[in-house]
Enzyme design. Structure first.
Site, PDB file in Angstrom:
ATOM      1  N   HIS A   1       0.765  -1.101   0.028  1.00 10.39           N
ATOM      2  CA  HIS A   1      -0.106   0.023   0.072  1.00 10.39           C
ATOM      3  C   HIS A   1       0.799   1.359  -0.067  1.00 10.39           C
ATOM      4  CE1 HIS A   1       1.112  -0.586   4.125  1.00 10.39           C
ATOM      5  NE2 HIS A   1       0.900   0.934   4.276  1.00 10.39           N
TER       6      HIS A   1
ATOM      7  N   ASP B   1       0.589   4.975   1.974  1.00  9.56           N
ATOM      8  CA  ASP B   1      -0.203   5.421   3.093  1.00  9.56           C
ATOM      9  C   ASP B   1      -1.410   6.297   2.604  1.00  9.56           C
ATOM     10  OD1 ASP B   1       1.037   3.768   4.914  1.00  9.56           O
ATOM     11  OD2 ASP B   1       2.641   5.124   5.554  1.00  9.56           O
TER      12      ASP B   1
ATOM     13  N   HIS C   1       4.800   0.008   0.596  1.00 10.72           N
ATOM     14  CA  HIS C   1       5.497  -0.767   1.525  1.00 10.72           C
ATOM     15  C   HIS C   1       4.515  -1.887   1.854  1.00 10.72           C
ATOM     16  CE1 HIS C   1       3.670   2.663   3.646  1.00 10.72           C
ATOM     17  NE2 HIS C   1       3.381   1.821   4.617  1.00 10.72           N
TER      18      HIS C   1
ATOM     19  N   ARG D   1       4.647   5.380  14.411  1.00  8.83           N
ATOM     20  CA  ARG D   1       4.749   6.002  12.992  1.00  8.83           C
ATOM     21  C   ARG D   1       4.051   7.638  13.261  1.00  8.83           C
ATOM     22  NH1 ARG D   1       0.799   4.176   8.109  1.00  8.83           N
ATOM     23  NH2 ARG D   1       0.012   6.434   8.468  1.00  8.83           N
TER      24      ARG D   1
HETATM   25  C1  SIN Z   1       2.789   0.866   8.107  1.00  8.86           C
HETATM   26  O1  SIN Z   1       2.419   0.243   7.034  1.00  8.86           O
HETATM   27  O2  SIN Z   1       2.563   2.145   8.249  1.00  8.86           O
HETATM   28  C2  SIN Z   1       3.443  -0.163   8.986  1.00  8.86           C
HETATM   29  C3  SIN Z   1       4.447  -0.474   8.341  1.00  8.86           C
HETATM   30  C4  SIN Z   1       5.200  -1.457   9.327  1.00  8.86           C
HETATM   31  O3  SIN Z   1       4.726  -1.887  10.499  1.00  8.86           O
HETATM   32  O4  SIN Z   1       6.226  -2.234   9.218  1.00  8.86           O
END
Ligand code: SIN
Length: 291
Positions: free
Chosen positions: A104, A106, A263, A278
């Site tokens: 995805h 974000d 990611h 995050r």
């Molecule tokens: C996310 O997609 O913001 C989390 C990524 C992760 O936990 O590695």
């Protein structure tokens, strides 16, 4: 000779990703050093710093150098820090779908999706729980000229519904069996249109901008009609040579450019805790090729 005077930058893969050393992010970063960090982000799309000791306030202060911090919908923030999203999975959770566990970009469901995010590792399993990133510059560049011409003109509908709708993949409505508290609300059914190929405002490069988590269909087409080409693009975007994979260590910080990457968080550490914090940095309205 290196283009960097104040930091050391070591790429970790051919397509994207670089580790930066020589900087302590718990202290105010001088402007010249920060300019090099931003330039490394533009050059490598995702950058990593190891062995940082950051309080939530220091994490926010460094992230805010890139832009205003956003509060993320649907997910309960860290107590006392509305701009920090705790990404957590407990050792007792046997969930098939971890948070961020499918490719995805974000919040591409937002009118103005984030510029990027800064993810700080607090608790890391002894193995597993890596994060992968994929370069959407490389994904776009590797397409045929014919398909580029088609995609350059298209827009796609994005929505949070598959993740955060009433039956969303990561919604748990505060179930204590889950460490994260992810709830649906009316915003989950919203839809926005974005160009399928976006031009990066800083680098001018073209990036493929569809993802399997939030993209629903092409503008003016049904989901069924859109699916064959979208499925092709999702598989193409995740080709191994467009990716890098980061092995977390406690105190590592990753900063990624959400305008040219996707990611995925690996879900291969059942029986162990994982917790990262995050911050999410405000971005700009995606601009397409024809604009
Ligand atoms: C996310 O997609 O913001 C989390 C990524 C992760 O936990 O590695």
């Amino acid at each position: 000779m290196s283009q960097y005077r104040f930091i050391d930058v070591q790429p970790i893969a051919g397509a994207l990703g670089a580790e930066i050393s020589g900087v302590d992010l718990s202290q105010p970063v001088p402007d010249e050093t920060f300019a090099e960090i931003r330039s490394a982000l533009h050059n490598h799309q995702v950058i990593f710093f190891r062995d940082q000791q950051l309080t939530p306030d220091q994490h926010k202060a460094f992230s805010a150098r890139f832009g205003d911090l956003l509060e993320v919908p649907f997910v309960r923030a860290l107590e006392g820090h509305a701009e920090i999203l705790p990404v957590m999975k407990g050792k007792a959770e046997q969930t098939k779908r971890n948070f961020g566990g499918a490719w995805h970009t974000d919040m591409s469901y937002a009118e103005i999706p984030p510029l990027g995010s800064a993810l700080y590792a607090r608790v890391i399993p002894p193995y597993g729980g890596d994060t992968m990133w994929a370069s959407m510059y490389h994904a776009y560049d590797a397409l045929s000229d014919g398909l580029k011409l088609v995609l350059d003109k298209l827009r796609a509908v994005h929505s949070p519904v598959r993740s955060y709708g009433a039956r969303g993949a990561v919604v748990n409505n505060g179930d204590p069996a889950h460490k994260m508290d992810v709830r649906t609300d009316d915003r989950a059914n919203s839809e926005v249109l974005h160009p399928v190929v976006r031009v990066h405002p800083a680098t001018g490069r073209k990036a493929l901008y569809v993802n399997s988590t939030y993209t629903m269909r092409f503008e003016g087409m049904t989901e069924e009609e859109s699916a064959p080409l979208l499925q092709y693009l999702y598989a193409h975007a995740a080709r191994p040579e467009f990716t890098c994979r980061f092995r977390w260590t406690r105190g590592a910080l990753a900063v990624w450019d959400n305008r040219c990457t996707q990611h995925l968080a690996m879900n291969d550490y059942d029986g162990f805790d994982r917790e990262l914090h995050r911050t999410t940095i405000a971005g700009d309205r995606p601009v397409g090729v024809a604009a």
